[in-house]
Design a protein around this motif. Structure first.
Motif, PDB file in Angstrom:
ATOM      1  N   ALA A 151      -5.809  -2.433  -2.888  1.00  0.00           N
ATOM      2  CA  ALA A 151      -4.998  -1.225  -3.066  1.00  0.00           C
ATOM      3  C   ALA A 151      -4.111  -0.983  -1.844  1.00  0.00           C
ATOM      4  O   ALA A 151      -2.995  -0.455  -1.961  1.00  0.00           O
ATOM      5  CB  ALA A 151      -5.921  -0.027  -3.295  1.00  0.00           C
ATOM      6  N   TYR A 152      -4.578  -1.377  -0.652  1.00  0.00           N
ATOM      7  CA  TYR A 152      -3.767  -1.209   0.555  1.00  0.00           C
ATOM      8  C   TYR A 152      -2.488  -2.055   0.477  1.00  0.00           C
ATOM      9  O   TYR A 152      -1.410  -1.609   0.879  1.00  0.00           O
ATOM     10  CB  TYR A 152      -4.556  -1.636   1.793  1.00  0.00           C
ATOM     11  N   THR A 153      -2.637  -3.300  -0.007  1.00  0.00           N
ATOM     12  CA  THR A 153      -1.469  -4.188  -0.123  1.00  0.00           C
ATOM     13  C   THR A 153      -0.418  -3.562  -1.042  1.00  0.00           C
ATOM     14  O   THR A 153       0.774  -3.532  -0.717  1.00  0.00           O
ATOM     15  CB  THR A 153      -1.897  -5.545  -0.735  1.00  0.00           C
ATOM     16  N   MET A 154      -0.882  -3.070  -2.185  1.00  0.00           N
ATOM     17  CA  MET A 154       0.061  -2.478  -3.150  1.00  0.00           C
ATOM     18  C   MET A 154       0.687  -1.206  -2.576  1.00  0.00           C
ATOM     19  O   MET A 154       1.867  -0.929  -2.790  1.00  0.00           O
ATOM     20  CB  MET A 154      -0.664  -2.170  -4.459  1.00  0.00           C
ATOM     21  N   ARG A 155      -0.104  -0.434  -1.831  1.00  0.00           N
ATOM     22  CA  ARG A 155       0.439   0.797  -1.230  1.00  0.00           C
ATOM     23  C   ARG A 155       1.529   0.466  -0.215  1.00  0.00           C
ATOM     24  O   ARG A 155       2.630   1.010  -0.263  1.00  0.00           O
ATOM     25  CB  ARG A 155      -0.668   1.585  -0.527  1.00  0.00           C
ATOM     26  N   LEU A 156       1.228  -0.447   0.701  1.00  0.00           N
ATOM     27  CA  LEU A 156       2.180  -0.737   1.776  1.00  0.00           C
ATOM     28  C   LEU A 156       3.482  -1.338   1.227  1.00  0.00           C
ATOM     29  O   LEU A 156       4.570  -0.822   1.495  1.00  0.00           O
ATOM     30  CB  LEU A 156       1.551  -1.682   2.802  1.00  0.00           C
TER      31      LEU A 156
END
Ligand code: SF4
Length: 234
Positions: A151-156
């Motif tokens: 989810a962090y990858t998609m957020r950033l």
């Protein structure tokens, strides 16, 4: 090979993250114990890493953080040791399923020695291991190249408006990042190191600056190129 048009952007982001977070340590890189990594990949599902650390400490204190020692623990004892990580009955069951997988493949070391794509397939066939856990195990435990998406990858990248923004599909994001990074030649070791370091930096950035709510954009080097951050400042 022609460079992917987004490669400069993706590498610029990588270098900016490195400058902002290079001083921070990360639990799985560069030299974590491979079995501990796999246990951590299972225990971290649906909880915070601090809870996993407490469970790992209990396993270490009980001398149970090896495949052999964990395999002979009574189910209730394993449940009790991993209790701080939450959903402890289910997680103990997942750990036992993983240990069964190891024994069916000649032991933990033999399993981790499988070639990356075969290892990924085998891991995905194990109850309780999804794509993110499988890729993290390939990358940080067997130390072979793999792109981990979370989810962090998609957020950033979503906030930076780079990549398949709007998709929530693991495989879509992974295929995009694999393709971008593959457009520049690297040795397998360099490729593995870049992927491992990049994922670690994304996690650190999203935990410390690119927060889900109230990101600290004023402290972020990416602000001049970040549409989301610009809007937040606006
Ligand atoms: S500027 Fe803000 S939203 Fe954009 S990457 Fe940095 S912290 Fe995240």
């Amino acid at each position: 090979m022609t460079a992917h048009p987004e490669l400069p952007d993706v590498l610029d982001v990588y270098h900016a993250l490195e400058r902002m977070h290079e001083w921070r340590g990360w639990h799985w890189w560069p030299d974590a114990d491979p079995f501990e990594v796999c246990v951590g990949c299972i225990l971290v599902q649906n909880t915070m890493w601090t809870n996993v650390e407490r469970a790992i400490e209990r396993l270490k204190a009980a001398d149970a953080l090896t495949p052999g020692a964990m395999a002979v623990l009574p189910p209730e004892a394993l449940e009790d040791l991993v209790r701080p990580s939450g959903q402890y009955r289910q997680k103990a069951k997942k750990l036992r399923a993983f240990l069964d997988l190891c024994s069916r493949h000649g032991g933990f070391e033999a399993l981790m020695a499988l070639e990356a794509s075969e290892l990924r397939t085998v891991l995905l066939g194990c109850w309780g291991i999804g794509p993110e856990s499988a890729d993290a195990m390939v990358l940080y435990a067997s130390r072979q190249p793999a792109v981990v998406i979370d989810a962090y990858t998609m957020r950033l990248f979503g906030r930076l408006d780079i990549g398949p923004v709007g998709s929530a599909e693991y495989r879509t994001w992974q295929a995009w990042k694999e393709e971008v990074l593959a457009s520049e030649p690297r040795s397998p070791g360099e490729d593995r190191d870049l992927k491992a370091r990049y994922h670690a930096l994304i996690v650190m950035h999203c935990k410390h600056l690119c927060l889900k709510n109230r990101p600290k954009c004023e402290e972020c080097e990416l602000l001049p190129r970040c549409p989301y951050g610009q809007e937040m400042q606006g």
